[in-house]
Design an enzyme around this catalytic site. Structure first.
Site, PDB file in Angstrom:
ATOM      1  N   GLU A   1      16.166 -13.953  -0.280  1.00 48.70           N
ATOM      2  CA  GLU A   1      16.632 -14.901   0.736  1.00 48.70           C
ATOM      3  C   GLU A   1      15.729 -16.146   0.740  1.00 48.70           C
ATOM      4  O   GLU A   1      16.214 -17.267   0.796  1.00 48.70           O
ATOM      5  CB  GLU A   1      16.534 -14.184   2.075  1.00 48.70           C
ATOM      6  CG  GLU A   1      17.431 -14.685   3.151  1.00 48.70           C
ATOM      7  CD  GLU A   1      17.112 -13.944   4.441  1.00 48.70           C
ATOM      8  OE1 GLU A   1      17.229 -12.691   4.469  1.00 48.70           O
ATOM      9  OE2 GLU A   1      16.725 -14.619   5.415  1.00 48.70           O
TER      10      GLU A   1
ATOM     11  N   ASP B   1       0.841  -1.195   0.000  1.00 46.07           N
ATOM     12  CA  ASP B   1       0.000   0.000   0.000  1.00 46.07           C
ATOM     13  C   ASP B   1       0.879   1.249   0.000  1.00 46.07           C
ATOM     14  O   ASP B   1       1.883   1.310   0.719  1.00 46.07           O
ATOM     15  CB  ASP B   1      -0.869  -0.044   1.271  1.00 46.07           C
ATOM     16  CG  ASP B   1      -2.002   0.939   1.243  1.00 46.07           C
ATOM     17  OD1 ASP B   1      -2.821   0.881   0.314  1.00 46.07           O
ATOM     18  OD2 ASP B   1      -2.079   1.783   2.155  1.00 46.07           O
TER      19      ASP B   1
HETATM   20  C1  GLC Z   1      -4.384   2.864  -0.758  1.00 47.54           C
HETATM   21  C2  GLC Z   1      -5.519   1.867  -0.735  1.00 47.54           C
HETATM   22  C3  GLC Z   1      -6.755   2.579  -0.282  1.00 47.54           C
HETATM   23  C4  GLC Z   1      -6.513   3.090   1.123  1.00 47.54           C
HETATM   24  C5  GLC Z   1      -5.296   4.004   1.157  1.00 47.54           C
HETATM   25  C6  GLC Z   1      -4.858   4.281   2.568  1.00 47.54           C
HETATM   26  O1  GLC Z   1      -4.579   3.854  -1.708  1.00 47.54           O
HETATM   27  O2  GLC Z   1      -5.662   1.287  -1.998  1.00 47.54           O
HETATM   28  O3  GLC Z   1      -7.882   1.747  -0.297  1.00 47.54           O
HETATM   29  O4  GLC Z   1      -7.644   3.806   1.553  1.00 47.54           O
HETATM   30  O5  GLC Z   1      -4.196   3.398   0.515  1.00 47.54           O
HETATM   31  O6  GLC Z   1      -4.304   3.136   3.130  1.00 47.54           O
END
Ligand code: GLC
Length: 565
Positions: free
Chosen positions: A264, A214
């Site tokens: 690894e 993310d």
């Molecule tokens: C990313 C995710 C989204 C989330 C954001 C904060 O963009 O895809 O769904 O709200 O990060 O974590």
């Protein structure tokens, strides 16, 4: 007509097609109206039949669910609403038995305000060392009542919130690029990197094949946290990037470290692990820096997703990716839909003018065939294979996206692409929910979801499902598809056409009028009715053009309009 078996590529992920499972909305096995890991397990044979190479699971960790799991309170657990670790292990085992890879979502830019680290930081008072894991800073103004800088949060409002100290006095502010319930971690504190190293190993030891990362261009912030030169621009679009809060050079070292962890594990058993980053950066060149050979394996190339339904926009975007990303030896990772975006069927219906055209489904089908013909990897978001449109008329009171709460506007609200999937039958819950509780799905499903239910899709050979399944099957069996290069063909206006390998031609007609097909004969696969010699409007098709008998009717494009990639 399946011609030959493609030689296995050296690294499975370079041209894999991964299916994004938004766990909350996939299949509910407990009857509480919320999808869960056991539901995903039940759905695995369906995904196998579709023909994808693996799944990416959206976050299932313990979380207060302020952002549906992107606010993680414990990185090595499973939220009881989704199951438990034992259920997770069973899911991985079942997926592997079916030959499906399993990627899990990891959220390193921020955690939940309910995470023990943040609680400790608040409870420990001004001198707590636990505060260095976050970005705490004194406010500005005489009594510190103004935020430390002018940064805006992605989900609306200032990117800072002020805390109250344990003694009741107003304290410093902390940074959150999303909601106040998602405090940003300070990656300049080594404890943060060490923690995530252990988290990666925890899940790799449990058998996952990789991670979807993310906000992978986030993590580090400018060390001085200076004002943004244009905070309003940072807020105008969800994709714009505050250059002081994103894409800092130090982040690349994190991806090198994580890649080393993957290597690894590969050295032990010979199996490639995969890191795919959510990388939103302005240019394909900057994007390419994230997928250098010792960094991430893949990064979603969102520029195709944000391209308008326009032949030149698509050609330019694809050419840039091929030149700047594939041209450096990396693989391009294509994506048209995900849990944050308006679904293609609806998005393309309103383009280019914003007026609903009724062409959304045809264009979405054409775009799918295009994506599956492009060199590199691709991701399919659940429901995309059913041609699900966005649910645009959810009433305000059922919306759960924090963007709605924080901005008061429906503009970027994401609930409409997250409505629980329809599986069977004619009425909600369409087989989504089973089990004791029989609660209503967490977001209401419209009646017209019946048209898209998987039972109907499987029974109708003209459905989106069959198009995706056929495309995936051909992709697996034709040596021309998957990894490699493309050559543009000179085309009539409104048509985009290219050749893969020794004669797989893919063409898309972006216009509404029929155009001549680039190859004689019947297509191998088409997104709509496609008589020999004709490429109808809003349609894509694939042909095999045997150079000996059926040379492409369109000549190869001359530079610079159609660069050879
Ligand atoms: C990313 C995710 C989204 C989330 C954001 C904060 O963009 O895809 O769904 O709200 O990060 O974590």
């Amino acid at each position: 007509m399946l011609i030959a078996t493609a030689a296995a590529t050296q690294h499975w992920w370079r041209d894999a097609v991964i299916y994004q499972v938004y766990v909350r909305s996939f299949l509910d096995s407990t009857g509480d109206g919320i999808g869960d890991l056991a539901g995903v397990r039940v759905g695995l044979p369906y995904l196998k039949k579709l023909g994808v190479d693996g799944i990416w699971l959206s976050p299932f960790y313990p979380s207060p669910q302020h952002d549906h799991g992107y606010d993680v309170a414990d990185y090595t657990g499973v939220d009881p609403v989704y199951g438990d670790l034992a259920e997770f292990d069973l899911l991985v085992a079942d997926a592997h038995r079916l030959g499906l890879k399993v990627l899990i979502d990891i959220v390193p830019n921020h955690c939940s305000s309910a995470h023990p680290w943040f609680r400790e930081a608040l409870a420990g008072g001004p001198d707590s060392p636990a505060r260095s894991r976050f970005h705490f800073a004194p406010g500005r103004g005489a009594d510190g009542a103004l935020p430390p800088n002018n940064w805006r949060a992605m989900f609306g409002g200032p990117a800072w919130s002020r805390i109250t100290e344990p003694d009741g006095e107003p304290g410093p502010w902390y940074l959150h690029l999303f909601t106040p319930e998602q405090p940003d971690l300070n990656w300049r504190d080594p404890a943060v990197g060490e923690h995530f190293d252990a988290v990666l190993r925890f899940w790799l030891d449990r058998g996952v094949d990789g991670f979807r990362i993310d906000v992978a261009a986030g993590l580090h912030k400018h060390p001085e946290l200076p004002d943004s030169p244009d905070p309003e621009a940072d807020e105008r679009s969800r994709d714009s990037v505050n250059p002081l809060a994103w894409n800092q050079p130090e982040v690349h070292q994190v991806w090198r470290d994580w890649r080393a962890v993957c290597e690894e594990y590969t050295a032990r058993d010979g199996l490639d692990r995969l890191l795919v980053g959510e990388v939103s950066v302005p240019t394909a060149r900057e994007h390419a820096e994230y997928v250098r050979p010792d960094e991430l394996h893949q990064a979603f190339f969102f520029h195709l997703l944000s391209a308008r339904w326009d032949v030149d926009a698509f050609r330019r975007t694809i050419s840039e990716a091929m030149r700047d990303i594939a041209g450096t030896g990396s693989t391009v990772t294509w994506v048209l839909n995900n849990h944050d975006q308006v679904r293609t069927v609806t998005r393309y219906a309103g383009e280019p003018s914003g007026e609903a055209s009724g062409l959304g489904p045809a264009r979405a089908r054409a775009a799918a065939l295009l994506m599956l013909a492009l060199p590199g990897a691709a991701y399919v978001y659940q429901g995309e294979e059913l041609g699900l449109p966005e649910v645009v008329d959810l009433p305000d009171e059922v919306l759960t996206d924090p963007i709605f709460r924080r901005t008061g506007s429906r503009r970027f609200v994401r609930d409409g692409c997250r409505v629980p999937l329809p599986w069977t039958g004619h009425a909600s819950p369409f087989g989504f929910t089973s089990g004791a509780g029989a609660a209503r799905p967490w977001l209401p499903q419209p009646e017209w979801f019946a048209e898209h239910a998987t039972d109907r899709a499987l029974a109708d050979t003209r459905s989106f499902w069959h198009l995706y399944r056929d495309g995936l099957q051909l992709r697996r069996s034709l040596p021309q598809l998957g990894e490699g290069t493309l050559r543009w063909l000179e085309t009539p206006p409104q048509v985009l056409a290219f050749v893969r390998g020794d004669g797989l031609v893919c063409a898309v007609n972006f216009g509404t009028e029929a155009a001549p097909a680039p190859v004689t004969g019947t297509p191998l696969l088409a997104s709509g009715d496609c008589p020999p010699g004709v490429l109808p409007g809003s349609t894509a098709a694939w042909w095999i053009s045997d150079p000996a008998t059926t040379a492409p009717l369109f000549p190869p494009a001359s530079s610079p309009k159609g660069p050879t990639a």
